[in-house]
Structure formats: structure tokens, C-alpha cells
Design an enzyme around this catalytic site. Structure first.
Site, short mmCIF file in Angstrom:
data_model
loop_
_atom_site.label_atom_id
_atom_site.label_comp_id
_atom_site.label_asym_id
_atom_site.label_seq_id
_atom_site.Cartn_x
_atom_site.Cartn_y
_atom_site.Cartn_z
CE LYS A 21 -1.98 1.32 3.77
NZ LYS A 21 -2.75 1.47 5.04
CB SER B 220 0.26 4.60 3.87
OG SER B 220 -0.10 3.27 4.16
CE LYS B 221 1.78 -0.09 6.66
NZ LYS B 221 2.02 0.27 8.08
CB SER B 222 5.76 1.77 -0.96
OG SER B 222 4.55 2.13 -1.61
#
Length: 315
Positions: free
Chosen positions: A240, A242-244
Site C-alpha cells: 500500500k 502509505s508503506k512505500s
């Protein structure tokens, strides 16, 4: 999408109230914009209200100034909430009242178990196994008591019928953390009720939390809203955003390009926005052409998702 869709104008419920509730852990990225636009469109399509909430109950993860930057970005995209913005950091009193009510009935309990204590059960709490309070711990965590065999079923308006064995998959879950901070599950349930939210529209990464929230609503005697989980926008590695890509926010100085891609990511016809020259005109066109039944349950096509990089700050 599910064949019966209460967001269609002909069957829209009276008093529809939706919301967008970002956490201030960084600037808005394309996944955030998809959730904001999707929830705004579904609320406006139903002739309802769209509220804003800042979920700032986890100070160690928050970025200074992020909340105000998120609100400014939403305004630049033409997405304005109805009424004042709710901030969870200012709501200790109603959270404590809800927790006290659960403790008084035995629905919640104090727990000194650490993650290492629960390692053998995969982190699932079914019975307190801590032999003593943890060293230096100011207070125990507070958990909701989940009955054996507690299975929650609900119909997601985008993802279809859902079922979760909360006892077996999650166990007794935390309402107030051992460090004293409020857990997301308690805060979101109390705030959805306080804002009289009828429809929770958010990203599919939160689909797994819904059964816990329904159990908690039942324990508190609160109404359960309808749920609709939008498809996630993932990167090339399946993570996702928000993680990358958190360091590459969508650029509020280029709202039309970003909104057009967000529109396509929720399954809508790109040609409907071809004549829009600014954010307000685009949103008016989008609302007129919006087809809720076209929202896909799964990940958007890679060619559309890749477009996000053309309007991110720093690109």
C-alpha cells in the site's frame, strides 16, 4: 460491486452521513485521495453530509504539521467537509467514559500480557498468561473480552459478504494501550457514533478491522453503520502507498491531474471529466457522472495506478 447498492440515488437513506478520517502520519498520497474522493462522491451522490476527522491519537507516529497540511490539501482539491473538523486528540473524556462503561459491565478487562507473552499464540489473546506486571509499566492495557465462537458477519457495499471469527483470528483486542494511548478501534467506534455516521467509506486495508468495530458497537449499545471498502492503490511490489510512497505526496498545486486519476482508480469513466479545467468544475462533472456500481472491489489496473507518479511532489 454488490448488486443491491443503497448509495444509488433512488434508494439513498434519509440523513446519510459519511466521513474521511486521515491519520497525520504524513502528507496525503494517492491512496488517501482515492479514499477522500470516493467517500465524498458517495455522500454527495446520496444527498448527504461529508465530515472530516483527524485521527491523531498516536503521537509517536505523527508528523508535526501533517494534520494542517492534509486539511489544506483537501481544500486545494475542492473537498470541503460539512461542519467543524473533529480531532481525536481532544476527545479523551468520551473515550474514557466508553472504557469505564465496558469495565463496569465486565466487557473489558485489564491485561499485563506483553507481546512476548503472547508469542506462542501468534499474538492472539484468549487468556492472560503474564505472571506479573511488566517492569516500569505505568498501567495495564485494557482489552475487550471476546467470547469464544464470536463470529461477525456483515455485507460490505463494495467487497460483498464478509465473515470473521474474531475470537480465533484476533482474540481479545486492545482498547487502551499499555503506554496510555487510546487504541484505534475504541476511538473510531466512539467517534463514528458521536458524528452520527451512517456510512463508513474507507480503504480496503481496514476491512479486517470492521468485525472488531461491530463487536465493540454492540458492547457499547451503539448503532452499526453501513461499510464500504474502496480498492487499495498498491505499488509495483504490492505494498500500500502509505508503506512505500509516503515521501511522495500528491501535489495540491496540480489538483486536476490527481483527481482525474483518483476518479479512474474507483472505476469511473475518464471521458466524463475531459472538459473540466479546475478542481471545482471537475468535482461537479464527477458528481453528475458518478456510477457507484462501477467501483471495483479489487486492485485498480496497473496502467491507471502508474499515472499517480505524474503529479506527485518531487517528480
Amino acid at each position: 460491486m454488490a448488486s443491491t447498492h443503497p448509495h444509488d440515488a433512488a434508494s439513498a437513506p434519509d440523513g446519510y452521513r459519511g466521513r474521511f478520517a486521515p491519520s497525520p502520519t504524513g502528507p496525503l498520497h494517492m491512496g488517501s485521495l482515492v479514499a477522500a474522493l470516493g467517500s465524498w462522491l458517495l455522500a454527495r451522490h446520496a444527498g448527504g453530509a461529508w465530515l472530516l476527522r483527524i485521527e491523531d491519537i498516536d503521537p509517536p507516529r505523527e508528523v508535526a504539521g501533517a494534520a494542517d497540511a492534509q486539511l489544506a490539501a483537501l481544500a486545494a482539491f475542492g473537498l470541503h467537509g460539512d461542519g467543524p473538523v473533529m480531532r481525536q486528540s481532544q476527545r479523551d473524556v468520551p473515550y474514557q467514559e466508553a472504557l469505564d462503561a465496558l469495565l463496569a459491565t465486565g466487557a473489558a478487562f485489564a491485561c499485563h500480557c506483553s507481546r512476548s507473552d503472547l508469542a506462542s499464540s501468534g499474538g492472539i489473546h484468549r487468556l492472560c498468561v503474564a505472571r506479573a506486571p511488566r517492569s516500569g509499566q505505568v498501567q495495564p492495557a485494557i482489552r475487550l473480552r471476546v467470547a469464544d465462537g464470536a463470529v461477525v458477519r456483515f455485507d460490505d457495499l463494495i467487497q460483498g459478504p464478509q465473515q470473521q471469527d474474531v475470537a480465533g483470528v484476533v482474540g481479545d483486542f486492545v482498547l487502551r494501550r499499555a503506554d496510555g494511548y487510546w487504541a484505534y478501534q475504541l476511538a473510531v467506534v466512539v467517534d463514528d457514533a458521536a458524528q452520527r455516521i451512517t456510512d463508513v467509506v474507507r480503504g480496503a486495508d481496514l476491512l479486517g478491522s470492521t468485525a472488531r468495530q461491530i463487536l465493540l458497537q454492540r458492547a457499547l449499545g451503539l448503532p452499526t453503520p453501513r461499510y464500504a471498502h474502496l480498492p487499495l492503490v498498491l505499488d509495483a511490489h504490492g505494498r500500500k502507498l502509505s508503506k512505500s510512497d509516503a515521501a511522495q505526496p500528491v501535489d495540491p498545486d496540480q489538483p486536476v491531474a490527481a483527481l482525474r486519476t483518483a476518479w479512474q482508480l474507483i472505476g469511473q469513466d475518464a471521458s466524463a471529466l475531459a472538459e473540466a479545467g479546475d478542481a471545482d468544475a471537475l468535482l461537479a462533472c464527477a458528481l453528475a457522472a458518478f456510477k457507484p456500481q462501477a467501483i471495483p472491489p479489487g486492485q485498480p489496473p496497473a496502467d491507471i495506478a502508474a499515472q499517480r507518479r505524474t503529479f506527485m511532489i518531487g517528480d
